[in-house]
Design a protein around this motif. Structure first.
Motif, PDB file in Angstrom:
ATOM      1  N   GLU A   6      -6.377  -8.973   9.484  1.00  0.00           N
ATOM      2  CA  GLU A   6      -7.045  -9.431   8.269  1.00  0.00           C
ATOM      3  C   GLU A   6      -5.947  -9.726   7.250  1.00  0.00           C
ATOM      4  O   GLU A   6      -5.033  -8.923   7.076  1.00  0.00           O
ATOM      5  CB  GLU A   6      -7.944  -8.335   7.696  1.00  0.00           C
ATOM      6  CG  GLU A   6      -9.062  -7.898   8.594  1.00  0.00           C
ATOM      7  CD  GLU A   6      -9.784  -6.672   8.029  1.00  0.00           C
ATOM      8  OE1 GLU A   6      -9.603  -6.344   6.834  1.00  0.00           O
ATOM      9  OE2 GLU A   6     -10.519  -6.051   8.796  1.00  0.00           O
ATOM     10  N   TYR A  13       0.363  -2.636   8.551  1.00  0.00           N
ATOM     11  CA  TYR A  13       0.474  -3.986   8.016  1.00  0.00           C
ATOM     12  C   TYR A  13       1.716  -4.672   8.583  1.00  0.00           C
ATOM     13  O   TYR A  13       2.650  -4.002   9.034  1.00  0.00           O
ATOM     14  CB  TYR A  13       0.629  -3.965   6.486  1.00  0.00           C
ATOM     15  CG  TYR A  13      -0.515  -3.352   5.740  1.00  0.00           C
ATOM     16  CD1 TYR A  13      -1.538  -4.145   5.228  1.00  0.00           C
ATOM     17  CD2 TYR A  13      -0.563  -1.984   5.510  1.00  0.00           C
ATOM     18  CE1 TYR A  13      -2.588  -3.581   4.521  1.00  0.00           C
ATOM     19  CE2 TYR A  13      -1.607  -1.413   4.803  1.00  0.00           C
ATOM     20  CZ  TYR A  13      -2.618  -2.213   4.310  1.00  0.00           C
ATOM     21  OH  TYR A  13      -3.649  -1.646   3.609  1.00  0.00           O
ATOM     22  N   GLU A  62      -5.067   4.882   8.032  1.00  0.00           N
ATOM     23  CA  GLU A  62      -6.194   4.090   8.514  1.00  0.00           C
ATOM     24  C   GLU A  62      -5.796   2.702   8.987  1.00  0.00           C
ATOM     25  O   GLU A  62      -6.612   1.980   9.542  1.00  0.00           O
ATOM     26  CB  GLU A  62      -7.248   3.960   7.404  1.00  0.00           C
ATOM     27  CG  GLU A  62      -7.832   5.291   6.999  1.00  0.00           C
ATOM     28  CD  GLU A  62      -8.750   5.195   5.789  1.00  0.00           C
ATOM     29  OE1 GLU A  62      -8.672   4.200   5.036  1.00  0.00           O
ATOM     30  OE2 GLU A  62      -9.531   6.136   5.607  1.00  0.00           O
ATOM     31  N   GLU A  63      -4.521   2.312   8.771  1.00  0.00           N
ATOM     32  CA  GLU A  63      -4.100   0.963   9.106  1.00  0.00           C
ATOM     33  C   GLU A  63      -2.587   0.836   9.132  1.00  0.00           C
ATOM     34  O   GLU A  63      -1.880   1.748   8.739  1.00  0.00           O
ATOM     35  CB  GLU A  63      -4.653  -0.041   8.086  1.00  0.00           C
ATOM     36  CG  GLU A  63      -4.013   0.052   6.710  1.00  0.00           C
ATOM     37  CD  GLU A  63      -4.559   1.140   5.821  1.00  0.00           C
ATOM     38  OE1 GLU A  63      -3.771   2.039   5.465  1.00  0.00           O
ATOM     39  OE2 GLU A  63      -5.745   1.113   5.491  1.00  0.00           O
ATOM     40  N   ARG A  91      -3.280  -7.064   7.954  1.00  0.00           N
ATOM     41  CA  ARG A  91      -3.674  -5.669   8.145  1.00  0.00           C
ATOM     42  C   ARG A  91      -4.322  -5.507   9.508  1.00  0.00           C
ATOM     43  O   ARG A  91      -5.123  -6.335   9.930  1.00  0.00           O
ATOM     44  CB  ARG A  91      -4.673  -5.299   7.043  1.00  0.00           C
ATOM     45  CG  ARG A  91      -5.229  -3.911   7.123  1.00  0.00           C
ATOM     46  CD  ARG A  91      -6.281  -3.729   6.001  1.00  0.00           C
ATOM     47  NE  ARG A  91      -6.790  -2.381   5.982  1.00  0.00           N
ATOM     48  CZ  ARG A  91      -7.809  -1.951   6.716  1.00  0.00           C
ATOM     49  NH1 ARG A  91      -8.425  -2.776   7.536  1.00  0.00           N
ATOM     50  NH2 ARG A  91      -8.205  -0.699   6.642  1.00  0.00           N
ATOM     51  N   LEU A  92      -3.948  -4.412  10.174  1.00  0.00           N
ATOM     52  CA  LEU A  92      -4.591  -4.037  11.430  1.00  0.00           C
ATOM     53  C   LEU A  92      -5.094  -2.614  11.264  1.00  0.00           C
ATOM     54  O   LEU A  92      -4.291  -1.678  11.082  1.00  0.00           O
ATOM     55  CB  LEU A  92      -3.599  -4.120  12.599  1.00  0.00           C
ATOM     56  CG  LEU A  92      -4.142  -3.725  13.968  1.00  0.00           C
ATOM     57  CD1 LEU A  92      -5.220  -4.707  14.425  1.00  0.00           C
ATOM     58  CD2 LEU A  92      -3.021  -3.664  14.984  1.00  0.00           C
ATOM     59  N   ASP A  93      -6.411  -2.432  11.290  1.00  0.00           N
ATOM     60  CA  ASP A  93      -6.918  -1.076  11.089  1.00  0.00           C
ATOM     61  C   ASP A  93      -6.764  -0.249  12.359  1.00  0.00           C
ATOM     62  O   ASP A  93      -6.578  -0.762  13.457  1.00  0.00           O
ATOM     63  CB  ASP A  93      -8.348  -1.079  10.542  1.00  0.00           C
ATOM     64  CG  ASP A  93      -9.386  -1.571  11.522  1.00  0.00           C
ATOM     65  OD1 ASP A  93      -9.312  -1.229  12.712  1.00  0.00           O
ATOM     66  OD2 ASP A  93     -10.296  -2.286  11.088  1.00  0.00           O
ATOM     67  N   CYS A  94      -6.821   1.042  12.156  1.00  0.00           N
ATOM     68  CA  CYS A  94      -6.604   2.013  13.226  1.00  0.00           C
ATOM     69  C   CYS A  94      -7.578   1.808  14.383  1.00  0.00           C
ATOM     70  O   CYS A  94      -7.188   1.866  15.551  1.00  0.00           O
ATOM     71  CB  CYS A  94      -6.743   3.414  12.634  1.00  0.00           C
ATOM     72  SG  CYS A  94      -6.270   4.741  13.732  1.00  0.00           S
ATOM     73  N   LYS A  95      -8.820   1.554  14.061  1.00  0.00           N
ATOM     74  CA  LYS A  95      -9.843   1.365  15.093  1.00  0.00           C
ATOM     75  C   LYS A  95      -9.477   0.198  16.007  1.00  0.00           C
ATOM     76  O   LYS A  95      -9.515   0.318  17.233  1.00  0.00           O
ATOM     77  CB  LYS A  95     -11.203   1.131  14.430  1.00  0.00           C
ATOM     78  CG  LYS A  95     -12.316   0.834  15.395  1.00  0.00           C
ATOM     79  CD  LYS A  95     -13.613   0.531  14.639  1.00  0.00           C
ATOM     80  CE  LYS A  95     -14.643   0.032  15.613  1.00  0.00           C
ATOM     81  NZ  LYS A  95     -15.194  -1.254  15.279  1.00  0.00           N
ATOM     82  N   HIS A  96      -9.105  -0.945  15.408  1.00  0.00           N
ATOM     83  CA  HIS A  96      -8.749  -2.116  16.212  1.00  0.00           C
ATOM     84  C   HIS A  96      -7.460  -1.895  17.000  1.00  0.00           C
ATOM     85  O   HIS A  96      -7.344  -2.334  18.148  1.00  0.00           O
ATOM     86  CB  HIS A  96      -8.624  -3.366  15.334  1.00  0.00           C
ATOM     87  CG  HIS A  96      -9.943  -3.879  14.870  1.00  0.00           C
ATOM     88  ND1 HIS A  96     -10.225  -4.107  13.558  1.00  0.00           N
ATOM     89  CD2 HIS A  96     -11.069  -4.206  15.557  1.00  0.00           C
ATOM     90  CE1 HIS A  96     -11.465  -4.554  13.447  1.00  0.00           C
ATOM     91  NE2 HIS A  96     -11.993  -4.616  14.646  1.00  0.00           N
ATOM     92  N   LEU A 141       0.834   5.595  12.128  1.00  0.00           N
ATOM     93  CA  LEU A 141      -0.264   5.199  13.015  1.00  0.00           C
ATOM     94  C   LEU A 141       0.060   5.562  14.466  1.00  0.00           C
ATOM     95  O   LEU A 141      -0.775   6.106  15.182  1.00  0.00           O
ATOM     96  CB  LEU A 141      -0.518   3.701  12.874  1.00  0.00           C
ATOM     97  CG  LEU A 141      -1.775   3.148  13.512  1.00  0.00           C
ATOM     98  CD1 LEU A 141      -3.014   3.693  12.822  1.00  0.00           C
ATOM     99  CD2 LEU A 141      -1.775   1.636  13.438  1.00  0.00           C
ATOM    100  N   HIS A 160       3.416   1.638  10.356  1.00  0.00           N
ATOM    101  CA  HIS A 160       3.257   1.691  11.807  1.00  0.00           C
ATOM    102  C   HIS A 160       3.659   3.034  12.402  1.00  0.00           C
ATOM    103  O   HIS A 160       3.057   3.477  13.366  1.00  0.00           O
ATOM    104  CB  HIS A 160       4.056   0.566  12.461  1.00  0.00           C
ATOM    105  CG  HIS A 160       5.499   0.541  12.070  1.00  0.00           C
ATOM    106  ND1 HIS A 160       5.903   0.337  10.765  1.00  0.00           N
ATOM    107  CD2 HIS A 160       6.622   0.699  12.798  1.00  0.00           C
ATOM    108  CE1 HIS A 160       7.230   0.371  10.721  1.00  0.00           C
ATOM    109  NE2 HIS A 160       7.681   0.596  11.927  1.00  0.00           N
TER     110      HIS A 160
END
Length: 159
Positions: free
Chosen positions: A29, A50, A47-48, A102-107, A81, A78
């Motif tokens: 995103e 970048y 949670e993410e 942004r890349l969230d943790c879930k993805h 995460l 990173h």
């Protein structure tokens, strides 16, 4: 994907499978930050992560000291995460107008579920990167202590 090159040129992800990188990039995103905007706060939940696509960000310790300047093409957040920690250990602030993805943790975890061999490899790389960061910090602290204990001459252009 448009951000594929951004990911595969980072030290952490350059040896990853191209399909894994594409999958990650497809989940990004776009985020925009104003100068002095806090992207990540010390003790924020993890949670993410970048990737900086444009601009520079500063990494600031809980003691309010600059630890690093991150530029376009570099990942942010990173290590936490990948290590699986729950809270951030430093803050990240935009030093100018910045564009990030942004890349969230879930993805990210969904990507790792599809490529399970990447999880351990990336965690090991993250641990090595963190050791390097600590060595640089220790060296900078050493240099800082030297300047406090010795009357070192000031160096300026032309001297």
């Amino acid at each position: 994907h448009v951000y594929e090159d951004l990911v595969k040129h980072t030290d952490l992800f350059k040896h990853c499978d191209v399909a894994f990188v594409r999958l990650m990039a497809s989940k990004f995103e776009v985020c925009l930050c104003l100068p002095d905007e806090i992207l990540i706060g010390h003790e924020d939940p993890v949670e993410e992560m970048y990737f900086i696509t444009r601009g520079n960000c500063g990494v600031i310790s809980k003691e309010c000291k600059y630890l690093a300047i991150l530029k376009a093409g570099q990942p942010v957040g990173h290590i936490a995460l990948l290590k699986g920690v729950t809270t951030r250990t430093a803050s990240v602030v935009a030093l100018e107008y910045c564009e990030l993805v942004r890349l969230d943790c879930k993805h990210f975890n969904e990507c790792l579920e599809q490529y399970p061999d990447h999880r351990e490899r990336l965690a090991n790389l993250a641990q090595n990167i963190e050791k390097t960061y600590k060595q640089v910090k220790d060296f900078n602290d050493y240099l800082s202590n030297l300047t406090e204990h010795y009357d070192l001459p000031k160096v300026s252009k032309g001297n």
